[in-house]
Design an enzyme around this catalytic site. Structure first.
Site, PDB file in Angstrom:
ATOM      1  N   LYS A 347       0.732  -1.376   0.120  1.00  0.00           N
ATOM      2  CA  LYS A 347       0.118   0.045   0.108  1.00  0.00           C
ATOM      3  C   LYS A 347       0.908   1.295   0.093  1.00  0.00           C
ATOM      4  O   LYS A 347       2.018   1.175   0.142  1.00  0.00           O
ATOM      5  CB  LYS A 347      -1.064  -0.032   1.113  1.00  0.00           C
ATOM      6  CG  LYS A 347      -2.221  -0.764   1.007  1.00  0.00           C
ATOM      7  CD  LYS A 347      -3.165  -0.937   1.630  1.00  0.00           C
ATOM      8  CE  LYS A 347      -4.401  -2.001   1.202  1.00  0.00           C
ATOM      9  NZ  LYS A 347      -5.501  -2.163   2.313  1.00  0.00           N
ATOM     10  N   ARG A 381      -3.435 -10.065   4.895  1.00  0.00           N
ATOM     11  CA  ARG A 381      -3.877 -10.233   3.502  1.00  0.00           C
ATOM     12  C   ARG A 381      -2.723  -9.615   2.511  1.00  0.00           C
ATOM     13  O   ARG A 381      -2.498  -8.469   2.544  1.00  0.00           O
ATOM     14  CB  ARG A 381      -5.271  -9.229   3.333  1.00  0.00           C
ATOM     15  CG  ARG A 381      -5.895  -9.196   1.900  1.00  0.00           C
ATOM     16  CD  ARG A 381      -6.892  -8.319   1.855  1.00  0.00           C
ATOM     17  NE  ARG A 381      -7.387  -8.438   0.550  1.00  0.00           N
ATOM     18  CZ  ARG A 381      -7.275  -7.404  -0.517  1.00  0.00           C
ATOM     19  NH1 ARG A 381      -6.095  -6.892  -0.474  1.00  0.00           N
ATOM     20  NH2 ARG A 381      -7.753  -7.599  -1.865  1.00  0.00           N
TER      21      ARG A 381
END
Ligand code: HH2
Length: 404
Positions: A347, A381
């Site tokens: 991210k 995840r």
């Protein structure tokens, strides 16, 4: 109002800080040494005028109290773990001969705090889904990401062809994925919405092929009840709803009817709007309260709490510092009593820190995985399954030495 909803209690400090996952103590309720150690709980929703009174009552009851928070409705109370447990198991806060009775509101606050402590030390969860159950313990489960999208932020287009997607899914299982998370609509900031028909069209061939070919549970990353309804029962057993059950009012009913497991993820706004100057009072407390409310709502709608996994939604309507605060204090969310899942993989906040491109953030992601594992997060995840499996195996091997 229920004491936990009102007071949003969070275990904020104590024996579990730092690399607690490697603590030599086991569950405090099994280990008398650990049960003597102190913990502090922060509660909100204290009537400001009564804060000094409640602080005194708590001191009389044997707590250490910090009533100096500039936010006038907050209080921190600390004592040994076993005393919190004892308060839950007995009625010692209720009136006894000669003692003045505590107000029901005060009793409710202390009970809420004690519940947070009990929750905080849950070591393992069994989470039922449509086709079995997840066992979530000290080694976090590894959720491998498969995006059947042309526009996902890190792997957009890579797996858009069904054959390539199926191949990638099988490879992730071989590399150590415990769960596959498959999505067909990007949630990256600014992403345009996709229709139900288009989402089903992207998912159909891949899920049909995988249903009979993979042994691990398949999670469907969708916010649409119609898409969930279509695939639950045909291979999919977990719904990962990044909107936290907000976008589609039918989602709770569909999940409840299929007896599926759900990941409730925190998001502010929509993917189009979520990065527009997000602001929080106290990001961890705010998200903890939000997750608590959604958990309650899910239960009211017929989803048993045993089937709920909670996710603070790293990157969903958060500034870099918000993501870092969430990671630094991720253990506080364990006060909710449900397994915590996080998704930091590749991210942008990792790019802000390292200056690296999306495809080159595997090591940065690994740092978050290690931290998460040591702080008691129960699932991660990730896109890079092989590398993450190595991180988890090494941590697990070290942790195993303490169990002998
Ligand atoms: N992050 C993304 C998507 N789904 N689900 C949960 N529960 N938690 C997350 O942090 C999370 C998620 C975003 O990552 P990705 O799927 O790679 O990108 P995109 O949404 O652009 O497809």
């Amino acid at each position: 109002m229920d004491g936990e909803l009102l007071h949003n209690p969070r275990v904020v400090a104590g024996t579990m800080d730092g690399f607690e996952g490697l603590s030599r103590f086991r569950s405090p309720f099994l280990d008398p040494l650990r049960s003597m150690l102190p913990v502090a709980v922060e509660v909100e929703g204290i009537p400001p005028a009564l804060r000094p009174v409640w602080a005194d009552r708590a001191r009389v009851r044997g707590f250490l109290v910090d009533a100096g928070d500039p936010r006038p409705d907050r209080l921190r109370i600390a004592c040994a773990i076993d005393r919190f447990e004892w308060l839950l198991e007995t009625d010692q806060l209720d009136a006894k001969g000669g003692e003045p009775a505590e107000s029901p509101e005060f009793v409710s606050m202390v009970r809420a705090a004690a519940t947070a402590v009990r929750n905080r030390f849950i070591d393992a969860f069994t989470v039922p889904h449509c086709l079995g159950a997840l066992t979530m313990g000290r080694r976090p489960l590894l959720m491998g990401v498969l995006n059947l999208t042309p526009d996902s932020f890190s792997d957009g287009g890579a797996w858009a062809h069904p054959d390539r997607a199926i191949e990638r899914a099988l490879a992730m299982v071989a590399e150590g994925a415990d769960i596959l998370d498959i999505g067909a609509e990007s949630t990256r900031p600014g992403a345009p919405p996709v229709s139900v028909e288009e989402e089903v069209h992207r998912l159909e061939p891949v899920l049909r092929a995988l249903a009979s070919r993979v042994r691990v549970p398949i999670s469907l990353d969708t916010t649409k009840a119609a898409v969930a309804d279509r695939f639950l029962g045909s291979g999919v057993s977990i719904i990962n709803d990044v909107s936290g059950l907000e976008f589609d009012s039918r989602m709770v009913e569909v999940i409840a009817r299929h007896r599926a497991c759900v990941v409730i993820n925190h998001m502010r706004g929509t993917p189009r709007t979520m990065q527009g100057s997000p602001r929080y009072d106290d990001v961890v407390a705010d998200i903890c309260r939000w997750l608590r409310e959604r958990l309650e709502r899910a239960q009211r709608g017929g989803i048993p709490r045993e089937r709920v996994i909670l996710d603070p939604g790293i990157g969903f309507g958060k500034r870099v510092e918000d993501n870092l605060d969430l990671l630094a204090r991720i253990g506080e969310l364990r006060s909710l009593g449900r397994p915590i899942l996080i998704g930091c993989s590749r991210k942008s906040f990792l790019g802000s820190i390292t200056g690296r491109a999306t495809s080159d953030r595997v090591h940065a992601t690994a740092a978050t995985t290690a931290l998460a594992a040591l702080r008691g997060v129960r699932a991660v995840r990730v896109h890079d399954v092989l590398e993450t499996a190595d991180v988890l195996s090494v941590l697990d091997a070290i942790d195993g030495r303490l169990r002998e």
